[in-house]
Design a protein around this motif. Structure first.
Motif, PDB file in Angstrom:
ATOM      1  N   VAL A 127       0.861  -1.185   0.000  1.00 48.38           N
ATOM      2  CA  VAL A 127       0.000   0.000   0.000  1.00 48.38           C
ATOM      3  C   VAL A 127       0.895   1.232   0.000  1.00 48.38           C
ATOM      4  CG1 VAL A 127      -1.864   1.215   1.155  1.00 48.38           C
ATOM      5  CG2 VAL A 127      -1.725  -1.279   1.322  1.00 48.38           C
ATOM      6  N   VAL A 157      -7.080   2.801   1.768  1.00 50.08           N
ATOM      7  CA  VAL A 157      -6.247   1.811   2.471  1.00 50.08           C
ATOM      8  C   VAL A 157      -7.100   0.618   2.873  1.00 50.08           C
ATOM      9  CG1 VAL A 157      -4.877   1.382   4.548  1.00 50.08           C
ATOM     10  CG2 VAL A 157      -4.525   3.487   3.235  1.00 50.08           C
ATOM     11  N   VAL A 206      -7.945  -1.484  -0.267  1.00 55.40           N
ATOM     12  CA  VAL A 206      -6.803  -2.251  -0.775  1.00 55.40           C
ATOM     13  C   VAL A 206      -6.548  -3.467   0.117  1.00 55.40           C
ATOM     14  CG1 VAL A 206      -4.310  -2.230  -1.188  1.00 55.40           C
ATOM     15  CG2 VAL A 206      -5.722  -0.326  -1.989  1.00 55.40           C
ATOM     16  N   ILE A 257      -0.409  -8.294   2.261  1.00 54.11           N
ATOM     17  CA  ILE A 257      -0.595  -6.850   2.225  1.00 54.11           C
ATOM     18  C   ILE A 257       0.474  -6.220   3.113  1.00 54.11           C
ATOM     19  CG2 ILE A 257      -2.181  -4.924   2.608  1.00 54.11           C
ATOM     20  CD1 ILE A 257      -3.125  -6.996   0.527  1.00 54.11           C
ATOM     21  N   ALA A 288       1.897  -2.451   4.331  1.00 56.08           N
ATOM     22  CA  ALA A 288       1.722  -0.994   4.359  1.00 56.08           C
ATOM     23  C   ALA A 288       3.091  -0.338   4.423  1.00 56.08           C
ATOM     24  CB  ALA A 288       0.876  -0.581   5.565  1.00 56.08           C
ATOM     25  N   CYS A 319      -4.297  -5.539   8.582  1.00 57.15           N
ATOM     26  CA  CYS A 319      -3.194  -5.478   7.632  1.00 57.15           C
ATOM     27  C   CYS A 319      -2.099  -6.420   8.133  1.00 57.15           C
ATOM     28  CB  CYS A 319      -2.654  -4.052   7.517  1.00 57.15           C
ATOM     29  SG  CYS A 319      -1.327  -3.874   6.320  1.00 57.15           S
TER      30      CYS A 319
END
Length: 118
Positions: free
Chosen positions: A37, A55, A58, A69, A71, A88
């Motif tokens: 992300v 966010v 995604v 995923i 970040a 996340c």
């Protein structure tokens, strides 16, 4: 070529997902294992509801597609907690630690020092 690399065990990631040339069609065309992300969304997500929505979307989409995923550029506890609440899976950024010289990660892992800032 990407499929050949994936067959060899190479894991591919789309960096800066949601910006520039990253396209949803890449998720169908290529054997992508993870989405990163983009920091431009992460940095503003706690102040801008639209970025928070991006966010969250995604993360949700990536999880539904069984992708890792990650970040980018987590810098504050507030960002970290938001991402945890969104489930996340992974993150990187100064909140955890500043960049390290090549020898330092081994020593850091051996000492058992937590990378999470208080």
């Amino acid at each position: 070529m990407f499929h050949t690399l994936a067959d060899l065990g190479v894991k591919l990631s789309i960096d800066d997902f949601g910006t520039g040339y990253s396209s949803l069609s890449y998720l169908r065309q290529f054997p992508i294992g993870s989405l990163k992300v983009d920091q431009s969304f992460v940095s503003q997500m706690c102040r801008n509801p639209d970025d928070a929505t991006v966010v969250s979307a995604v993360i949700s989409m990536g999880k539904s597609l069984k992708k890792r995923i990650i970040a980018e550029d987590i810098e504050t506890r507030e960002q970290y907690e938001f991402l945890l609440a969104q489930d996340c899976g992974e993150g990187q950024g100064y909140y955890f630690n500043h960049p390290l010289a090549a020898k330092e990660p081994t020593a850091l892992l051996q000492t058992g020092i937590s990378l999470i800032a208080d």
